[in-house]
Design a protein around this motif. Structure first.
Motif, PDB file in Angstrom:
ATOM      1  N   LEU A  68     -10.931   8.302  13.551  1.00  0.00           N
ATOM      2  CA  LEU A  68     -11.139   9.673  13.080  1.00  0.00           C
ATOM      3  C   LEU A  68     -10.663   9.901  11.653  1.00  0.00           C
ATOM      4  O   LEU A  68     -11.186  10.771  10.966  1.00  0.00           O
ATOM      5  CB  LEU A  68     -10.373  10.672  13.977  1.00  0.00           C
ATOM      6  N   MET A  69      -9.670   9.156  11.236  1.00  0.00           N
ATOM      7  CA  MET A  69      -8.963   9.483   9.998  1.00  0.00           C
ATOM      8  C   MET A  69      -9.826   9.283   8.761  1.00  0.00           C
ATOM      9  O   MET A  69     -10.782   8.498   8.759  1.00  0.00           O
ATOM     10  CB  MET A  69      -7.696   8.646   9.886  1.00  0.00           C
ATOM     11  N   THR A  70      -9.462  10.011   7.725  1.00  0.00           N
ATOM     12  CA  THR A  70     -10.098   9.877   6.420  1.00  0.00           C
ATOM     13  C   THR A  70      -9.275   8.923   5.568  1.00  0.00           C
ATOM     14  O   THR A  70      -8.052   9.046   5.473  1.00  0.00           O
ATOM     15  CB  THR A  70     -10.176  11.235   5.711  1.00  0.00           C
ATOM     16  N   THR A  71      -9.951   7.969   4.987  1.00  0.00           N
ATOM     17  CA  THR A  71      -9.303   7.024   4.091  1.00  0.00           C
ATOM     18  C   THR A  71     -10.357   6.467   3.138  1.00  0.00           C
ATOM     19  O   THR A  71     -11.507   6.308   3.557  1.00  0.00           O
ATOM     20  CB  THR A  71      -8.614   5.886   4.879  1.00  0.00           C
ATOM     21  N   PRO A  72     -10.035   6.214   1.866  1.00  0.00           N
ATOM     22  CA  PRO A  72      -8.751   6.460   1.201  1.00  0.00           C
ATOM     23  C   PRO A  72      -8.506   7.950   1.028  1.00  0.00           C
ATOM     24  O   PRO A  72      -9.418   8.765   1.191  1.00  0.00           O
ATOM     25  CB  PRO A  72      -8.914   5.758  -0.152  1.00  0.00           C
ATOM     26  N   VAL A 100       3.271  12.617  -2.106  1.00  0.00           N
ATOM     27  CA  VAL A 100       3.956  11.327  -2.085  1.00  0.00           C
ATOM     28  C   VAL A 100       4.954  11.229  -3.233  1.00  0.00           C
ATOM     29  O   VAL A 100       4.692  11.677  -4.342  1.00  0.00           O
ATOM     30  CB  VAL A 100       2.950  10.157  -2.146  1.00  0.00           C
ATOM     31  N   ASP A 101       6.089  10.645  -2.917  1.00  0.00           N
ATOM     32  CA  ASP A 101       7.134  10.394  -3.902  1.00  0.00           C
ATOM     33  C   ASP A 101       7.368   8.892  -3.925  1.00  0.00           C
ATOM     34  O   ASP A 101       8.061   8.351  -3.062  1.00  0.00           O
ATOM     35  CB  ASP A 101       8.409  11.140  -3.514  1.00  0.00           C
ATOM     36  N   GLY A 102       6.742   8.234  -4.885  1.00  0.00           N
ATOM     37  CA  GLY A 102       6.767   6.772  -4.888  1.00  0.00           C
ATOM     38  C   GLY A 102       5.921   6.268  -3.734  1.00  0.00           C
ATOM     39  O   GLY A 102       4.765   6.646  -3.581  1.00  0.00           O
ATOM     40  N   SER A 103       6.517   5.437  -2.870  1.00  0.00           N
ATOM     41  CA  SER A 103       5.795   4.935  -1.701  1.00  0.00           C
ATOM     42  C   SER A 103       6.060   5.785  -0.462  1.00  0.00           C
ATOM     43  O   SER A 103       5.530   5.505   0.609  1.00  0.00           O
ATOM     44  CB  SER A 103       6.211   3.483  -1.421  1.00  0.00           C
ATOM     45  N   ARG A 104       6.846   6.837  -0.617  1.00  0.00           N
ATOM     46  CA  ARG A 104       7.247   7.665   0.531  1.00  0.00           C
ATOM     47  C   ARG A 104       6.442   8.951   0.570  1.00  0.00           C
ATOM     48  O   ARG A 104       6.304   9.648  -0.435  1.00  0.00           O
ATOM     49  CB  ARG A 104       8.747   7.980   0.423  1.00  0.00           C
ATOM     50  N   CYS A 105       5.917   9.269   1.732  1.00  0.00           N
ATOM     51  CA  CYS A 105       5.189  10.526   1.905  1.00  0.00           C
ATOM     52  C   CYS A 105       6.181  11.591   2.350  1.00  0.00           C
ATOM     53  O   CYS A 105       6.889  11.427   3.350  1.00  0.00           O
ATOM     54  CB  CYS A 105       4.085  10.358   2.942  1.00  0.00           C
ATOM     55  N   VAL A 141       3.148  13.320  11.996  1.00  0.00           N
ATOM     56  CA  VAL A 141       2.853  11.934  11.628  1.00  0.00           C
ATOM     57  C   VAL A 141       2.339  11.194  12.863  1.00  0.00           C
ATOM     58  O   VAL A 141       2.896  11.329  13.957  1.00  0.00           O
ATOM     59  CB  VAL A 141       4.110  11.236  11.070  1.00  0.00           C
ATOM     60  N   VAL A 142       1.287  10.420  12.682  1.00  0.00           N
ATOM     61  CA  VAL A 142       0.743   9.570  13.730  1.00  0.00           C
ATOM     62  C   VAL A 142       0.451   8.198  13.154  1.00  0.00           C
ATOM     63  O   VAL A 142       0.519   8.003  11.940  1.00  0.00           O
ATOM     64  CB  VAL A 142      -0.545  10.172  14.350  1.00  0.00           C
ATOM     65  N   THR A 143       0.127   7.262  14.024  1.00  0.00           N
ATOM     66  CA  THR A 143      -0.275   5.927  13.589  1.00  0.00           C
ATOM     67  C   THR A 143      -1.753   5.727  13.908  1.00  0.00           C
ATOM     68  O   THR A 143      -2.320   6.467  14.723  1.00  0.00           O
ATOM     69  CB  THR A 143       0.542   4.827  14.297  1.00  0.00           C
ATOM     70  N   PRO A 144      -2.392   4.736  13.312  1.00  0.00           N
ATOM     71  CA  PRO A 144      -3.808   4.492  13.619  1.00  0.00           C
ATOM     72  C   PRO A 144      -4.054   4.192  15.095  1.00  0.00           C
ATOM     73  O   PRO A 144      -5.158   4.419  15.597  1.00  0.00           O
ATOM     74  CB  PRO A 144      -4.159   3.286  12.746  1.00  0.00           C
ATOM     75  N   ASP A 145      -3.035   3.685  15.791  1.00  0.00           N
ATOM     76  CA  ASP A 145      -3.199   3.326  17.205  1.00  0.00           C
ATOM     77  C   ASP A 145      -2.905   4.475  18.156  1.00  0.00           C
ATOM     78  O   ASP A 145      -3.072   4.321  19.370  1.00  0.00           O
ATOM     79  CB  ASP A 145      -2.297   2.139  17.559  1.00  0.00           C
ATOM     80  N   VAL A 166       0.274   6.913   9.255  1.00  0.00           N
ATOM     81  CA  VAL A 166       1.120   5.937   8.577  1.00  0.00           C
ATOM     82  C   VAL A 166       1.167   4.626   9.354  1.00  0.00           C
ATOM     83  O   VAL A 166       0.993   4.600  10.568  1.00  0.00           O
ATOM     84  CB  VAL A 166       2.562   6.468   8.392  1.00  0.00           C
ATOM     85  N   GLU A 167       1.385   3.564   8.612  1.00  0.00           N
ATOM     86  CA  GLU A 167       1.690   2.252   9.185  1.00  0.00           C
ATOM     87  C   GLU A 167       3.010   1.829   8.571  1.00  0.00           C
ATOM     88  O   GLU A 167       3.063   1.500   7.391  1.00  0.00           O
ATOM     89  CB  GLU A 167       0.585   1.242   8.868  1.00  0.00           C
ATOM     90  N   GLY A 168       4.058   1.875   9.370  1.00  0.00           N
ATOM     91  CA  GLY A 168       5.389   1.652   8.811  1.00  0.00           C
ATOM     92  C   GLY A 168       5.742   2.804   7.892  1.00  0.00           C
ATOM     93  O   GLY A 168       5.713   3.964   8.292  1.00  0.00           O
ATOM     94  N   ASP A 169       6.047   2.499   6.635  1.00  0.00           N
ATOM     95  CA  ASP A 169       6.337   3.536   5.644  1.00  0.00           C
ATOM     96  C   ASP A 169       5.137   3.830   4.750  1.00  0.00           C
ATOM     97  O   ASP A 169       5.234   4.630   3.823  1.00  0.00           O
ATOM     98  CB  ASP A 169       7.517   3.099   4.748  1.00  0.00           C
ATOM     99  N   ARG A 170       4.008   3.204   5.045  1.00  0.00           N
ATOM    100  CA  ARG A 170       2.845   3.315   4.159  1.00  0.00           C
ATOM    101  C   ARG A 170       1.856   4.352   4.693  1.00  0.00           C
ATOM    102  O   ARG A 170       1.463   4.323   5.854  1.00  0.00           O
ATOM    103  CB  ARG A 170       2.167   1.954   4.037  1.00  0.00           C
ATOM    104  N   LEU A 171       1.460   5.274   3.820  1.00  0.00           N
ATOM    105  CA  LEU A 171       0.463   6.272   4.170  1.00  0.00           C
ATOM    106  C   LEU A 171      -0.921   5.632   4.069  1.00  0.00           C
ATOM    107  O   LEU A 171      -1.300   5.121   3.030  1.00  0.00           O
ATOM    108  CB  LEU A 171       0.562   7.465   3.215  1.00  0.00           C
ATOM    109  N   VAL A 172      -1.671   5.669   5.186  1.00  0.00           N
ATOM    110  CA  VAL A 172      -2.972   4.990   5.204  1.00  0.00           C
ATOM    111  C   VAL A 172      -4.139   5.949   5.423  1.00  0.00           C
ATOM    112  O   VAL A 172      -5.302   5.555   5.282  1.00  0.00           O
ATOM    113  CB  VAL A 172      -2.994   3.886   6.283  1.00  0.00           C
TER     114      VAL A 172
END
Length: 195
Positions: A68-72, A100-105, A141-145, A166-172
């Motif tokens: 369902l998600m939109t990416t990029p 986002v602040d650096g790699s952190r959402c 926050v949710v994960t792709p799975d 997110v996957e880990g700390d990465r916004l996907v």
């Protein structure tokens, strides 16, 4: 003998092979492919049991967020002016900007929050000298799975119509209430055509 006291009923006692044949009245016989066992007065008796083809594969009625998600995604930094955020929303025709602040959402900026701010800004109406961090709010926050229902519940519980993926700390990616509604509607099928 291990079969002592055991009576075996043929898989297809009338009509020949397992997959077909006729009854003693000439009608078609239901396919019989397996035998079941049950206990009758202490003895084990095999009884014929109808075996039908497995039901057709059903559509997943609670798909993964990944579908369902939109990416990029289009994102913005906390220190950006609101005018920049408005320009991004209008240019990309979107309603949510992950912050986002650096790699952190750190959250999400909603077009409705900006509209609310402008509605209560004294005239002459202009964009207040604020930055994105002043209006940014926490987002679910949710994960792709995760499942669609999980995203919907978290959006409801936090009162935000979007969830960050997110996957880990990465916004996907990002999934919105519109994505959820579209997914449900697509599962129902296309709208009826008018003559």
């Amino acid at each position: 003998s291990p079969d002592r006291g055991r009576t075996t009923v043929p898989a297809n006692p009338v009509g020949g092979p397992e997959t077909g044949g006729t009854t003693d009245r000439g009608g078609p016989r239901a396919p019989i492919a397996t035998l079941g066992s049950r206990s009758v007065r202490g003895a084990t008796m095999d009884v014929a049991r109808s075996h039908f083809a497995a039901p057709p594969e059903v559509v997943d009625d609670d798909p993964l967020v990944a579908h369902l998600m939109t990416t990029p995604i289009v994102a913005i930094v906390p220190g950006a002016d609101l005018s920049v955020a408005l320009h991004q929303l209008a240019t990309h025709r979107i309603r949510h900007l992950p912050v986002v602040d650096g790699s952190r959402c750190v959250g999400v900026l909603l077009d409705t929050d900006i509209a609310h701010l402008l509605a209560y800004t004294p005239p002459p109406t202009r964009i207040p000298p604020l930055c994105v961090a002043d209006l940014c709010r926490k987002a679910p926050v949710v994960t792709p799975d995760d499942r669609r229902s999980t995203a919907a519940l978290r959006m409801r519980d936090m009162g935000v119509d979007a969830a960050l993926v997110v996957e880990g700390d990465r916004l996907v990616g990002i999934v919105t209430s519109t994505d959820v509604i579209r997914s449900i509607a697509d599962a129902v099928g296309p709208p009826p055509t008018t003559p």
